[in-house]
Design a protein around this motif. Structure first.
Motif, PDB file in Angstrom:
ATOM      1  N   THR A 122      12.198 -20.014  59.052  1.00 22.20           N
ATOM      2  CA  THR A 122      12.294 -19.081  60.175  1.00 22.20           C
ATOM      3  C   THR A 122      10.986 -18.334  60.339  1.00 22.20           C
ATOM      4  O   THR A 122      10.479 -17.721  59.397  1.00 22.20           O
ATOM      5  CB  THR A 122      13.449 -18.082  59.959  1.00 22.20           C
ATOM      6  OG1 THR A 122      14.668 -18.810  59.811  1.00 22.20           O
ATOM      7  CG2 THR A 122      13.568 -17.141  61.146  1.00 22.20           C
TER       8      THR A 122
ATOM      9  N   LEU B  55      12.680 -22.411  63.094  1.00 16.55           N
ATOM     10  CA  LEU B  55      13.232 -21.473  64.067  1.00 16.55           C
ATOM     11  C   LEU B  55      12.254 -20.347  64.341  1.00 16.55           C
ATOM     12  O   LEU B  55      11.520 -19.917  63.452  1.00 16.55           O
ATOM     13  CB  LEU B  55      14.551 -20.875  63.545  1.00 16.55           C
ATOM     14  CG  LEU B  55      15.655 -21.857  63.160  1.00 16.55           C
ATOM     15  CD1 LEU B  55      16.842 -21.104  62.587  1.00 16.55           C
ATOM     16  CD2 LEU B  55      16.063 -22.713  64.346  1.00 16.55           C
ATOM     17  N   TRP B  56      12.250 -19.885  65.567  1.00 16.90           N
ATOM     18  CA  TRP B  56      11.473 -18.706  65.946  1.00 16.90           C
ATOM     19  C   TRP B  56      12.458 -17.573  66.219  1.00 16.90           C
ATOM     20  O   TRP B  56      13.269 -17.649  67.130  1.00 16.90           O
ATOM     21  CB  TRP B  56      10.633 -19.009  67.192  1.00 16.90           C
ATOM     22  CG  TRP B  56      10.081 -17.798  67.882  1.00 16.90           C
ATOM     23  CD1 TRP B  56       9.576 -16.670  67.290  1.00 16.90           C
ATOM     24  CD2 TRP B  56       9.990 -17.582  69.301  1.00 16.90           C
ATOM     25  NE1 TRP B  56       9.170 -15.773  68.243  1.00 16.90           N
ATOM     26  CE2 TRP B  56       9.411 -16.296  69.487  1.00 16.90           C
ATOM     27  CE3 TRP B  56      10.327 -18.341  70.406  1.00 16.90           C
ATOM     28  CZ2 TRP B  56       9.184 -15.770  70.745  1.00 16.90           C
ATOM     29  CZ3 TRP B  56      10.097 -17.825  71.665  1.00 16.90           C
ATOM     30  CH2 TRP B  56       9.530 -16.549  71.833  1.00 16.90           C
ATOM     31  N   ARG B  57      12.387 -16.527  65.424  1.00 12.49           N
ATOM     32  CA  ARG B  57      13.295 -15.390  65.560  1.00 12.49           C
ATOM     33  C   ARG B  57      12.633 -14.302  66.404  1.00 12.49           C
ATOM     34  O   ARG B  57      11.519 -13.861  66.117  1.00 12.49           O
ATOM     35  CB  ARG B  57      13.684 -14.842  64.187  1.00 12.49           C
ATOM     36  CG  ARG B  57      14.623 -13.637  64.247  1.00 12.49           C
ATOM     37  CD  ARG B  57      15.263 -13.390  62.898  1.00 12.49           C
ATOM     38  NE  ARG B  57      16.132 -14.507  62.530  1.00 12.49           N
ATOM     39  CZ  ARG B  57      16.721 -14.619  61.343  1.00 12.49           C
ATOM     40  NH1 ARG B  57      16.526 -13.694  60.415  1.00 12.49           N
ATOM     41  NH2 ARG B  57      17.494 -15.653  61.086  1.00 12.49           N
TER      42      ARG B  57
ATOM     43  N   GLU C 180       9.270 -15.370  62.301  1.00  7.65           N
ATOM     44  CA  GLU C 180       9.659 -14.171  63.033  1.00  7.65           C
ATOM     45  C   GLU C 180       8.429 -13.510  63.617  1.00  7.65           C
ATOM     46  O   GLU C 180       7.515 -13.093  62.893  1.00  7.65           O
ATOM     47  CB  GLU C 180      10.395 -13.200  62.112  1.00  7.65           C
ATOM     48  CG  GLU C 180      11.025 -12.020  62.839  1.00  7.65           C
ATOM     49  CD  GLU C 180      12.019 -11.259  61.971  1.00  7.65           C
ATOM     50  OE1 GLU C 180      12.530 -10.235  62.437  1.00  7.65           O
ATOM     51  OE2 GLU C 180      12.272 -11.690  60.833  1.00  7.65           O
TER      52      GLU C 180
ATOM     53  N   LEU D  31      21.707 -19.202  68.075  1.00  3.77           N
ATOM     54  CA  LEU D  31      20.769 -20.303  67.892  1.00  3.77           C
ATOM     55  C   LEU D  31      20.665 -21.039  69.225  1.00  3.77           C
ATOM     56  O   LEU D  31      21.659 -21.561  69.744  1.00  3.77           O
ATOM     57  CB  LEU D  31      21.302 -21.244  66.802  1.00  3.77           C
ATOM     58  CG  LEU D  31      20.321 -22.208  66.139  1.00  3.77           C
ATOM     59  CD1 LEU D  31      19.174 -21.460  65.491  1.00  3.77           C
ATOM     60  CD2 LEU D  31      21.059 -23.036  65.081  1.00  3.77           C
TER      61      LEU D  31
ATOM     62  N   ILE E  96      14.338 -27.714  59.753  1.00  3.09           N
ATOM     63  CA  ILE E  96      14.439 -27.077  61.061  1.00  3.09           C
ATOM     64  C   ILE E  96      13.516 -25.864  61.078  1.00  3.09           C
ATOM     65  O   ILE E  96      13.482 -25.093  60.112  1.00  3.09           O
ATOM     66  CB  ILE E  96      15.885 -26.617  61.341  1.00  3.09           C
ATOM     67  CG1 ILE E  96      16.867 -27.765  61.160  1.00  3.09           C
ATOM     68  CG2 ILE E  96      15.996 -26.003  62.723  1.00  3.09           C
ATOM     69  CD1 ILE E  96      16.665 -28.926  62.079  1.00  3.09           C
TER      70      ILE E  96
ATOM     71  N   VAL F 176      15.820 -24.925  56.398  1.00  2.78           N
ATOM     72  CA  VAL F 176      15.444 -24.126  57.570  1.00  2.78           C
ATOM     73  C   VAL F 176      14.283 -23.212  57.228  1.00  2.78           C
ATOM     74  O   VAL F 176      14.281 -22.563  56.184  1.00  2.78           O
ATOM     75  CB  VAL F 176      16.638 -23.276  58.076  1.00  2.78           C
ATOM     76  CG1 VAL F 176      16.199 -22.365  59.222  1.00  2.78           C
ATOM     77  CG2 VAL F 176      17.781 -24.169  58.521  1.00  2.78           C
TER      78      VAL F 176
ATOM     79  N   ASP G 286      17.447 -16.875  67.453  1.00  4.45           N
ATOM     80  CA  ASP G 286      16.636 -17.914  66.825  1.00  4.45           C
ATOM     81  C   ASP G 286      16.488 -19.073  67.797  1.00  4.45           C
ATOM     82  O   ASP G 286      17.479 -19.751  68.127  1.00  4.45           O
ATOM     83  CB  ASP G 286      17.281 -18.405  65.527  1.00  4.45           C
ATOM     84  CG  ASP G 286      17.149 -17.404  64.395  1.00  4.45           C
ATOM     85  OD1 ASP G 286      16.358 -16.460  64.547  1.00  4.45           O
ATOM     86  OD2 ASP G 286      17.833 -17.552  63.365  1.00  4.45           O
ATOM     87  N   TYR G 287      15.256 -19.281  68.271  1.00  5.18           N
ATOM     88  CA  TYR G 287      14.968 -20.419  69.137  1.00  5.18           C
ATOM     89  C   TYR G 287      14.426 -21.574  68.291  1.00  5.18           C
ATOM     90  O   TYR G 287      13.624 -21.369  67.377  1.00  5.18           O
ATOM     91  CB  TYR G 287      13.941 -20.040  70.207  1.00  5.18           C
ATOM     92  CG  TYR G 287      14.502 -19.167  71.305  1.00  5.18           C
ATOM     93  CD1 TYR G 287      15.333 -19.710  72.280  1.00  5.18           C
ATOM     94  CD2 TYR G 287      14.204 -17.813  71.374  1.00  5.18           C
ATOM     95  CE1 TYR G 287      15.857 -18.921  73.299  1.00  5.18           C
ATOM     96  CE2 TYR G 287      14.723 -17.009  72.389  1.00  5.18           C
ATOM     97  CZ  TYR G 287      15.549 -17.580  73.347  1.00  5.18           C
ATOM     98  OH  TYR G 287      16.069 -16.802  74.346  1.00  5.18           O
ATOM     99  N   VAL G 288      14.846 -22.772  68.612  1.00  5.78           N
ATOM    100  CA  VAL G 288      14.447 -23.947  67.842  1.00  5.78           C
ATOM    101  C   VAL G 288      13.060 -24.410  68.286  1.00  5.78           C
ATOM    102  O   VAL G 288      12.871 -24.817  69.436  1.00  5.78           O
ATOM    103  CB  VAL G 288      15.461 -25.097  68.022  1.00  5.78           C
ATOM    104  CG1 VAL G 288      15.015 -26.315  67.220  1.00  5.78           C
ATOM    105  CG2 VAL G 288      16.853 -24.648  67.606  1.00  5.78           C
TER     106      VAL G 288
ATOM    107  N   GLN H  49      15.031 -29.939  67.220  1.00  3.23           N
ATOM    108  CA  GLN H  49      16.042 -29.869  68.267  1.00  3.23           C
ATOM    109  C   GLN H  49      16.946 -31.101  68.270  1.00  3.23           C
ATOM    110  O   GLN H  49      18.164 -30.991  68.434  1.00  3.23           O
ATOM    111  CB  GLN H  49      15.379 -29.740  69.652  1.00  3.23           C
ATOM    112  CG  GLN H  49      16.381 -29.712  70.784  1.00  3.23           C
ATOM    113  CD  GLN H  49      15.785 -30.060  72.142  1.00  3.23           C
ATOM    114  OE1 GLN H  49      16.503 -30.168  73.107  1.00  3.23           O
ATOM    115  NE2 GLN H  49      14.482 -30.252  72.214  1.00  3.23           N
TER     116      GLN H  49
END
Length: 521
Positions: free
Chosen positions: A181, A49-51, A183, A15, A47, A179, A77-79, A83
């Motif tokens: 996500t 996230l970009w996977r 992708e 992460l 949150i 969360v 996983d980028y936030v 953040q």
């Protein structure tokens, strides 16, 4: 995810914070309020996230913590959103990665306050400097996910407080963080998502996002923009290099013939680096065009800064060839029509995109419709708009009068346009019919009519002090004997010096519209 899972994924490098995110900016007490919300079961946001399987070349530290490299073959996983919350959780509860030294301006440890009021409003968590901590009253949250440390600290408490802190700790152990996500390996989609989730908060910084994707040891997009800003400062256009959004749109118009910064997302970073000089030179030529042909000496005198974008597109082609006179005329007509019609107001991307395409067609000798749209300018334009240097209509008036090479009202000397139009804060435009005269003599009390465009001209501050409250017929005696040059350049009708306010205003507006229509057509 529960909090412990968030912490462990950060520690393992799964992460991470992408380079296009902003730094951690929460104050310590904001983090304490987050803990209070979690404890009390209040909503505190999710949150996003970009996977991706791609490791970005630039990443941010998480708060003051330098994160380990991700394990091999892991998706990362980028936030994209959240953040500040994730950083606050990690900094509060983790105890394995050393952070920066305690800085009350950046981060302070969070404690549960046994003596805080237990109600819905007041927080029961505080951020404290080490010297302010009372271990009988304040319990460190950093122990909550370390069973040994928590047990040792809790056993030192009286029975009632021991039971209380165990209940507090269990709420955090059981708490989960919502969360989502996303992708995708499609950078354009990621950019759009990032833009939308940030739109209601801090504005999207597409510049930082692109910097992360085009950076290398030999090339830094941010540094290149900074260097251009320094170069353009010599000509009064350092604001171009400092406006990262404008620079990106100009770059996109040159590199992919589309002014949307997102159009650059799929470009190979190496290609951006290899062609950056094309962008820089197109900007130089565009700035030179508005300086030489429109007397613009500072970005803030352009009716729209976006006018530079189609000009950059035009000058991206055949950069070593001279500008044909026929093209110069077309570009100027487009400039004036776009400015006077307020065509780039609101959300102008569609019109800018059309103009980029047509500007390139013009430069390449193909059929082009650049500037060929219907627009009729009437005298009412100069009567209905109030003069404020920050608005588009006023900048149009300033540049219109500049084309006529105005003269000083009192001395009759030529106005130094290089000086006047290089400093936006200089006030070298004033009322022809003095405002104080009109109000003092009860001739006009409507401030919108007094300060409409039709009553403004190039008048220096020195001259304005001399004519401040005088009737035009009175300050006429301070002017040269023959005022024809001054009047012709400023488009002043004779009714001004006859002190005929209403007739003057009507005829000046008509004269200004006539001069503007010559430029438009």
């Amino acid at each position: 995810m529960n909090i412990d899972k968030v912490i462990s994924r950060i520690r393992s490098g799964e992460l991470r914070i992408p380079g296009f995110q902003r730094p951690f900016v929460w104050e310590p007490q904001q983090a304490a309020l987050l803990m209070d919300s979690i404890y009390k079961g209040y909503p505190f946001g999710s949150i996003l996230l970009w996977r991706t399987g791609t490791v970005l070349k630039t990443e941010r530290e998480l708060g003051g913590f330098r994160l380990p490299s991700p394990e091999k073959d892991y998706p990362i996983d980028y936030v994209l959103d959240g953040q500040q919350r994730i950083t606050s959780l990690f900094a509060t509860f983790q105890n394995q990665i050393a952070g920066e030294d305690e800085d009350p301006e950046v981060w302070l440890p969070i404690y549960y306050d046994f003596e805080a009021a237990s109600d819905a409003q007041d927080p029961q968590f505080v951020a404290l400097k080490a010297e302010s901590v009372d271990l009988d009253r304040h319990f460190p949250l950093k122990t909550f996910f370390n069973p040994v440390a928590f047990s040792r600290a809790a056993q030192k408490l009286p029975e009632a407080r021991y039971e209380e802190i165990v209940i507090v700790q269990q709420r955090f152990v059981a708490a989960t963080i919502p969360v989502q996500t996303f992708e995708s390996e499609d950078r354009a989609s990621v950019a759009i998502v990032f833009e939308r989730v940030n739109r209601l908060g801090v504005e999207l910084d597409m510049f930082q996002l692109l910097t992360a994707w085009t950076w290398s040891d030999e090339f830094d997009l941010q540094e290149q923009f900074h260097l251009l800003s320094e170069e353009f400062a010599e000509f009064g256009f350092d604001g171009v290099g400092a406006d990262s959004d404008l620079m990106l749109r100009c770059a996109a118009a040159v590199l992919v013939q589309d002014p949307a910064p997102t159009a650059l997302i799929d470009m190979n970073g190496g290609e951006v680096r290899a062609r950056f000089e094309e962008v820089a030179n197109a900007l130089r030529l565009a700035i030179d065009f508005v300086r030489a042909n429109l007397h613009v000496r500072h970005l803030k005198f352009l009716p729209y800064s976006a006018l530079l974008i189609p000009l950059c597109a035009y000058f991206s082609k055949y950069q070593n060839q001279p500008l044909p006179d026929a093209h110069r005329s077309r570009l100027l007509r487009w400039f004036w029509r776009t400015s006077f019609s307020h065509r780039y107001s609101g959300n102008p991307l569609r019109n800018v995109r059309v103009d980029v395409r047509e500007a390139i067609s013009l430069r390449e000798g193909d059929e082009s419709t650049l500037g060929e749209f219907k627009f009729e300018l009437t005298p009412n334009f100069f009567l209905s708009h109030v003069f404020r240097q920050s608005n588009v209509a006023s900048r149009c008036l300033i540049l219109l009068l500049a084309t006529r090479r105005p003269f000083s009202f009192i001395s009759g000397a030529s106005v130094d346009l290089d000086s006047v139009l290089s400093e936006p804060n200089r006030r070298e435009y004033h009322h022809c019919f003095p405002q104080k005269y009109l109000t003092k003599n009860e001739i006009e009390d409507n401030p919108k009519r007094i300060s409409c465009l039709a009553n403004m001209a190039f008048i220096s501050r020195v001259d304005n002090r001399k004519i401040l409250d005088k009737a035009p017929s009175e300050y006429r005696n301070l002017m040269p004997k023959d005022v024809s040059r001054i009047s012709d350049a400023a488009l002043l009708p004779p009714e001004l010096f006859a002190d005929n306010w209403n007739e003057y205003l009507t005829k000046r507006a008509k004269a200004l519209a006539g001069a503007a229509n010559l430029l438009l057509n």
